[in-house]
Design a protein around this motif. Sequence first.
Motif, PDB file in Angstrom:
ATOM      1  N   ASP A 198      -7.497   4.042  -6.162  1.00 20.25           N
ATOM      2  CA  ASP A 198      -6.298   4.749  -5.718  1.00 20.25           C
ATOM      3  C   ASP A 198      -6.496   6.259  -5.664  1.00 20.25           C
ATOM      4  OD1 ASP A 198      -4.664   2.674  -5.076  1.00 20.25           O
ATOM      5  OD2 ASP A 198      -3.678   2.554  -7.028  1.00 20.25           O
ATOM      6  N   ILE A 209      -6.374  10.334  -0.461  1.00 21.00           N
ATOM      7  CA  ILE A 209      -7.153  10.524   0.757  1.00 21.00           C
ATOM      8  C   ILE A 209      -6.418  11.492   1.685  1.00 21.00           C
ATOM      9  CG2 ILE A 209      -8.290   8.275   0.653  1.00 21.00           C
ATOM     10  CD1 ILE A 209      -6.245   7.223   2.657  1.00 21.00           C
ATOM     11  N   ASN A 211       0.820  -1.219   0.000  1.00 26.24           N
ATOM     12  CA  ASN A 211       0.000   0.000   0.000  1.00 26.24           C
ATOM     13  C   ASN A 211       0.855   1.271   0.000  1.00 26.24           C
ATOM     14  OD1 ASN A 211      -2.403  -1.636   0.285  1.00 26.24           O
ATOM     15  ND2 ASN A 211      -1.897  -1.833   2.460  1.00 26.24           N
ATOM     16  N   THR A 231      -3.374   6.748  -0.637  1.00 24.70           N
ATOM     17  CA  THR A 231      -4.531   6.590  -1.520  1.00 24.70           C
ATOM     18  C   THR A 231      -5.425   5.477  -0.988  1.00 24.70           C
ATOM     19  OG1 THR A 231      -3.318   5.025  -2.921  1.00 24.70           O
ATOM     20  CG2 THR A 231      -3.263   7.350  -3.569  1.00 24.70           C
ATOM     21  N   ASP A 232      -6.650   5.459  -1.499  1.00 28.68           N
ATOM     22  CA  ASP A 232      -7.615   4.417  -1.143  1.00 28.68           C
ATOM     23  C   ASP A 232      -7.650   3.392  -2.267  1.00 28.68           C
ATOM     24  OD1 ASP A 232      -9.730   2.818  -0.456  1.00 28.68           O
ATOM     25  OD2 ASP A 232     -11.152   4.454  -0.133  1.00 28.68           O
ATOM     26  N   SER A 233      -7.079   2.221  -2.014  1.00 28.59           N
ATOM     27  CA  SER A 233      -6.992   1.197  -3.058  1.00 28.59           C
ATOM     28  C   SER A 233      -8.365   0.661  -3.463  1.00 28.59           C
ATOM     29  CB  SER A 233      -6.118   0.029  -2.584  1.00 28.59           C
ATOM     30  OG  SER A 233      -6.623  -0.519  -1.373  1.00 28.59           O
ATOM     31  N   SER A 234      -9.341   0.809  -2.589  1.00 30.43           N
ATOM     32  CA  SER A 234     -10.696   0.329  -2.909  1.00 30.43           C
ATOM     33  C   SER A 234     -11.493   1.344  -3.718  1.00 30.43           C
ATOM     34  CB  SER A 234     -11.457  -0.005  -1.617  1.00 30.43           C
ATOM     35  OG  SER A 234     -11.675   1.170  -0.836  1.00 30.43           O
ATOM     36  N   ALA A 235     -10.913   2.534  -3.906  1.00 36.61           N
ATOM     37  CA  ALA A 235     -11.605   3.589  -4.659  1.00 36.61           C
ATOM     38  C   ALA A 235     -10.736   4.077  -5.805  1.00 36.61           C
ATOM     39  CB  ALA A 235     -11.962   4.735  -3.727  1.00 36.61           C
ATOM     40  N   GLY A 291      -0.552   6.014   6.132  1.00 34.10           N
ATOM     41  CA  GLY A 291      -1.552   7.077   6.120  1.00 34.10           C
ATOM     42  C   GLY A 291      -1.000   8.484   6.194  1.00 34.10           C
TER      43      GLY A 291
END
Length: 338
Positions: free
Chosen positions: A50, A53, A17, A44-48, A83
């Motif tokens: 990338d 965030i 990540n 980044t949000d890998s579920s969105a 994060g």
Amino acid sequence: MPADKPPTVPPEIDIPNPGKSEQFWIETDYSDKTRFWAKRFYPTDSSAGDEEIQPKATTIFVHGFVEYVDRYRNIFKLWPSKGHEILGFDQRGWGNTWRNSPKPDGNYGNTTWPQQFQDLEFVIRQTRQRLDQRWGANKVPIFLLGHSMGGGIVTAFHTRSEEWVKQHGGNGPTQEAKEMVAGVVASAPWLTLTKPPAWFIIWGASKLLALMPEIHWNVDLLGKNISRDPVVASNFENDPLSDKKVYLKAIQGPLQGGMDMVDKSHKNWPESKPYLIVHGTGDLITSHKGSQTIIERMQAKDKTLKLFDGYYHDLLNEPGQDKVVVGEYVINWLNSHL
């Protein structure tokens, strides 16, 4: 200017990540039109897909002597994985800022302490503005992380007296800029050297600078003394962005100012400003004993010295997982100060 050598590649490191990174220019309003090459690493949000965030915090990295930010491009992925965002800029006279300047020939290492404080303040303010516009006013705290020369700079940034600022034409860190910084981390800071020059050499250099302010100096820095990682050591010896011929005035600030911080100006450290020093006991360049002394003498309420047994100077470029151990310690400290 050495253009025939390919850029060096730091050792690969597997970080899950890792987020994303972008490089860009920080444009200034200076009369000399200085602009800083910069790079930031962000979560980044890998579920969105990338999507970027909001980071827990942003760390502004201030690099060391005869080096530049992109040497750290692999280990800096650790920050987004936790994060956090980390932003580094190549200082005036160094790295890509130097190489892409209007007149790079003969200008490597052409900088002074007052200029470096002015430049760091500009980057702090620019970063504060960017974060506030993106995430909301003061939603993302800013920390400083300086290595070696940079460690001295982020420490000195908070220990300049009003008298010092006046002596240098008012060109010193403002209280407003210092208050934008939530905490300071110094990695192997240039306070005192492991093998310091004799006093008469320092005295003579000051006299020489007064007569010849633009004089150059060849620095004796060997890759094998920087890191225990042979790849890092070889890179340092062969890097086209790490020249060893610099301006003597670039050495004067950290050399004399570092000793002064240990002896006197540490008294100006803001009592409420958190301060962390990480240093290797095997450092052959800057002395961990200087770090021990300034921590003992400082009146800061929140001060920490973390020594890494046997580590060399380049803490975030040490072999294998050693660099990760240091990086995670720093990030955990950041988390404890959010």
